[in-house]
Design a protein around this motif. Structure first.
Motif: not given
Length: 148
Positions: A19-38
């Protein structure tokens, strides 16, 4: 106020795995890029998210699920069961790198993972198929502006 030289205190922090905590400006795409998932895989793990581009700040976003490592599992078999790669399993579970390498070859992928150990995994919820075989690629990204 505590006097830092004469007092001490303990602080326990529970860190959520997968799990991660969403930060200002985060989207699922930006979180996916950080984790290597789609982003679609992360959305599948978070059905309460209604807009993948507008996450609530400081909300918990599941980036994977915890799954138990079986008694006779290998990392390759574990990865295959969830339609992902060994490299992804290592990326999502950095503690594996510190475990004993029991391989006799130079592959360095046979860690001595105890049965029952919980690993983070992102199940491949949108595989590409070639015949009856799912194709899993690290760089398999789908543009969120185009529906699949």
């Amino acid at each position: 106020a505590l006097d830092a030289e004469s007092s001490s205190c303990c602080l326990a922090i529970h860190v959520l795995k997968c799990a991660t905590c969403s930060l200002p400006g985060d989207s699922l795409l930006s979180i996916a890029r950080k984790t290597g998932a789609r982003w679609q895989e992360i959305l599948a793990l978070n059905p309460s998210i209604s807009d993948p581009d507008a996450l609530l700040i400081n909300s918990t976003v599941e980036t994977g699920m915890e799954a138990k490592f079986g008694m006779k599992d290998t990392i390759l078999a574990f990865a295959a069961r969830y339609g992902t790669t060994m490299n992804a399993v290592f990326r999502w579970n950095p503690e594996l790198v510190a475990m004993s390498d029991i391989s006799v070859s130079e592959d360095h992928f046979s860690r001595e993972v105890p049965a029952g150990h919980e690993l983070c995994v992102v199940p491949n919820s949108c595989p590409r198929r070639q015949g009856n075989v799912a194709i899993v690629q690290k760089e398999d990204r789908i543009d969120p502006s185009h529906p699949t």
